[in-house]
Every structure is written in C-alpha cells, then in structure tokens.
Design an enzyme around this catalytic site. Sequence first.
Site, PDB file in Angstrom:
ATOM      1  N   ARG A 122      46.997  39.069  40.416  1.00 20.17           N
ATOM      2  CA  ARG A 122      47.263  38.873  38.995  1.00 20.17           C
ATOM      3  C   ARG A 122      48.052  40.057  38.466  1.00 20.17           C
ATOM      4  O   ARG A 122      48.047  41.129  39.038  1.00 20.17           O
ATOM      5  CB  ARG A 122      45.942  38.709  38.223  1.00 20.17           C
ATOM      6  CG  ARG A 122      45.262  37.380  38.539  1.00 20.17           C
ATOM      7  CD  ARG A 122      43.916  37.241  37.842  1.00 20.17           C
ATOM      8  NE  ARG A 122      44.031  37.371  36.414  1.00 20.17           N
ATOM      9  CZ  ARG A 122      43.450  38.352  35.697  1.00 20.17           C
ATOM     10  NH1 ARG A 122      42.698  39.246  36.281  1.00 20.17           N
ATOM     11  NH2 ARG A 122      43.607  38.404  34.394  1.00 20.17           N
ATOM     12  N   LYS A 187      35.392  45.195  44.160  1.00 18.29           N
ATOM     13  CA  LYS A 187      36.009  43.866  44.127  1.00 18.29           C
ATOM     14  C   LYS A 187      35.914  43.182  45.497  1.00 18.29           C
ATOM     15  O   LYS A 187      36.285  43.745  46.518  1.00 18.29           O
ATOM     16  CB  LYS A 187      37.472  43.988  43.697  1.00 18.29           C
ATOM     17  CG  LYS A 187      38.117  42.634  43.542  1.00 18.29           C
ATOM     18  CD  LYS A 187      39.204  42.667  42.508  1.00 18.29           C
ATOM     19  CE  LYS A 187      40.073  41.436  42.579  1.00 18.29           C
ATOM     20  NZ  LYS A 187      41.038  41.354  41.517  1.00 18.29           N
ATOM     21  N   ARG A 326      38.731  46.476  31.976  1.00 16.40           N
ATOM     22  CA  ARG A 326      38.012  47.334  32.927  1.00 16.40           C
ATOM     23  C   ARG A 326      36.590  47.525  32.456  1.00 16.40           C
ATOM     24  O   ARG A 326      36.336  47.668  31.250  1.00 16.40           O
ATOM     25  CB  ARG A 326      38.669  48.711  32.978  1.00 16.40           C
ATOM     26  CG  ARG A 326      39.700  48.786  34.071  1.00 16.40           C
ATOM     27  CD  ARG A 326      40.090  50.178  34.502  1.00 16.40           C
ATOM     28  NE  ARG A 326      39.421  51.289  33.882  1.00 16.40           N
ATOM     29  CZ  ARG A 326      40.069  52.350  33.375  1.00 16.40           C
ATOM     30  NH1 ARG A 326      41.376  52.375  33.360  1.00 16.40           N
ATOM     31  NH2 ARG A 326      39.399  53.357  32.879  1.00 16.40           N
TER      32      ARG A 326
HETATM   33  C1  BTN Z   1      43.847  39.088  41.852  1.00 12.83           C
HETATM   34  O1  BTN Z   1      44.717  39.885  41.529  1.00 12.83           O
HETATM   35  O2  BTN Z   1      42.639  39.371  41.737  1.00 12.83           O
HETATM   36  C2  BTN Z   1      44.196  37.727  42.399  1.00 12.83           C
HETATM   37  C3  BTN Z   1      44.388  37.738  43.888  1.00 12.83           C
HETATM   38  C4  BTN Z   1      44.749  36.385  44.458  1.00 12.83           C
HETATM   39  C5  BTN Z   1      45.110  36.461  45.926  1.00 12.83           C
HETATM   40  C6  BTN Z   1      45.281  35.107  46.539  1.00 12.83           C
HETATM   41  S1  BTN Z   1      45.388  35.169  48.303  1.00 12.83           S
HETATM   42  C7  BTN Z   1      45.868  33.494  48.348  1.00 12.83           C
HETATM   43  C8  BTN Z   1      46.797  33.269  47.181  1.00 12.83           C
HETATM   44  N1  BTN Z   1      48.155  33.604  47.552  1.00 12.83           N
HETATM   45  C9  BTN Z   1      48.617  34.644  46.879  1.00 12.83           C
HETATM   46  O3  BTN Z   1      49.756  35.134  47.020  1.00 12.83           O
HETATM   47  N2  BTN Z   1      47.694  35.092  46.039  1.00 12.83           N
HETATM   48  C10 BTN Z   1      46.489  34.298  46.097  1.00 12.83           C
END
Ligand code: BTN
Length: 329
Positions: A122, A187, A326
């Site tokens: 994100r 996380k 946060r």
């Molecule tokens: C975050 O920032 O917390 C979200 C992370 C999401 C990662 C997943 S892995 C599968 C899918 N493909 C990506 O490129 N991102 C999501």
Amino acid sequence: MTISLNLLRHLLDGKFHSGERLGSLLGVSRSAIWKGLQGLKDQGVTIHAVRGRGYRIPHALELLEQDLIMEGLRPLTATVSFRMEVLLDIDSTNTYLRQTVPLGSNDVVACLAERQTQGRGRRGRQWVSPFAQNLYLSISYPLAVPLEALGGLSLSMGVAVNTALQEAGLSSAGLKWPNDVYWQQQKLAGILIEIDGESSGPCRAVVGVGINFDMRDADTAAIDQVWTDLVRAMASEGREPPSRNSLAGIVLRCLVQGLETFEKNGFSAVHDEWKRWDLCDGRPVMLRIASQEIVGLGRGVDEHGALLLETEGAIRSYHAGEVSLRLCP
Ligand code: BTN
C-alpha cells in the site's frame, strides 16, 4: 524453466545431491544440470555448491501445488466459477490479474506466485517477495456493488485474512486499520486492493494478500517495518504451522467467502469481528494526512469502516486512502 523446475523438485529436501546423480535422475547431461541450476539462481533460488558433495538449497522448501491448494477450497468451488493459476515468477500477482482478466468477466480468478519481482504494498511501498518462503496471492472478483459502497471492503478483507489465520491455528493476531494483520506489534500480513471499473459499468476488485510465512533473514534487509512470520509466531504460541499449500487454500476460501458476504451485506456483516480484533480501539494512534500529523485515541470504526479518532474531546471519522496510521508505543 522445465529442467530447472524438475531439478528443484529433487533439491526440495535441502540435502546435498551430486550433479552426476541429478543428471541420471533427470536423464540429462551434467552441463544441462549446470544450466538448470543457473536458471534457478536467476529465479532467486539460493544454491549452495560444494566440491565433492554436490548441490543443495539452504533450507527444505515446499512448493505451491494447485491440487493441494484446491483441497482447502473444495466446499466453495462448487458454487462459484473459480479458476486458479500458480506461477513460479511474476512481477506482481495483482498486476498480472489486472492485465489478464478482462473487466466484465464473471469468473473469480486467483493467482499465486512463488516469487514477485515487483511486489507492491500500500501507499507505493515495495512488498519484499523472496522465492517460496511466503504467500503472495491475488483474487480478481467481479463486484456488483456501486463504487461509493466500497468503503468497508479493505476492512472486510482484513477480517477474512485474520479468520483464515485463526483457522490455520494462530490465536492472537489483530488488525490495524484499515487492514494490516499484526502479531504482537509486528506485521504478519498486508493487503493491497485495487478496483477497476466505472460507476455506471462493470466493476471488479483485485485483492492481493502477502503473508510472511517463513522469511529467511538474508532477504529481509529491504523491509522497512517491524515484521514477523507465521512460523515464528506459531512457534511462540507453541503450535505447529500449517503447510504453505493448506494455508493458501484456507486464505483463498476465506477471501472468496468474505467477498460474497461483502457483496450481499457490506462491512456491517463483519463489524463485530472487526471490533474483536481491532488493535487501534482505545489506543493512542497517529494519523498522517498529506504532511499533517494528528495524534488521538482510536474509537473503533463506523458502519462504513471509517476510522473514528478522538482528539480534544471530539470524535471525527477518517477514510482509508486519505491517511496512513501508526500505533503509538
Ligand atoms: C501492504 O502494504 O501491507 C500490502 C501488501 C500487499 C502484498 C501483496 S503480495 C500479493 C499481491 N501482489 C502485490 O504486488 N501485492 C499484493
């Protein structure tokens, strides 16, 4: 990649195997084995070569297998038009589905990859995605919901992932608004949702989930937040982790069920579960909106999934997408 994949299947136990033996098992020359090993290295697989002993990967690995994943999904696939692709290597499973599943298709399509070369998080962050150590998966889901009703989808998907982790045996993970999964302030999983469509036409969500499963420290230098993985978390809880394949099946099933529920009843259907797992409720949190920082007390979320924050005696609501959050220590 065929030789490399067959070769990898013989190396999955993490033990040494001589080039000669690998060659005779696969019916190819030693130079073909050497090329196959180079192919694996290009895919991000670490290979140890020791003269007189042969080749091995540093740790035993379990590869994703479509049949095994489908077992976790079986009750569901009878009711929806579902298909799945398991890939070794892709830029991002979200990007792949957005490029390959046409908008307007009625199919629910899942994609899992052993490695992502441009995994996305994100707010423009990178999602570190080394080979076969974690889960990287996405679902493309046609949504018959007006765009303006999608507010609580992020939170509903957080509830779905946490439900899956509970079903897999983890007991104490929680949710940080809008949908990060944390275990003891570290996380464990993240969700990236991308919506395609227009207010008057077909609309679909691509829900991407990354779950840290058994992350090796050598790969973690690029992670810019405090993290844990399921193997570590479950060991601390005194439990055996599930296999990666069975976890993948459970997560996909919970996501599809969560999407169906959201489509029918919106976020309010899982508001109570959210409350149970909400890590921000009653705690000091800091919101960042553009360059502004606001510290307040989390007061749960409203029926649309907006964050409620108390500052100077007043409670205001904030929507995901506008802000980052946060937990204060
Ligand atoms: C975050 O920032 O917390 C979200 C992370 C999401 C990662 C997943 S892995 C599968 C899918 N493909 C990506 O490129 N991102 C999501």
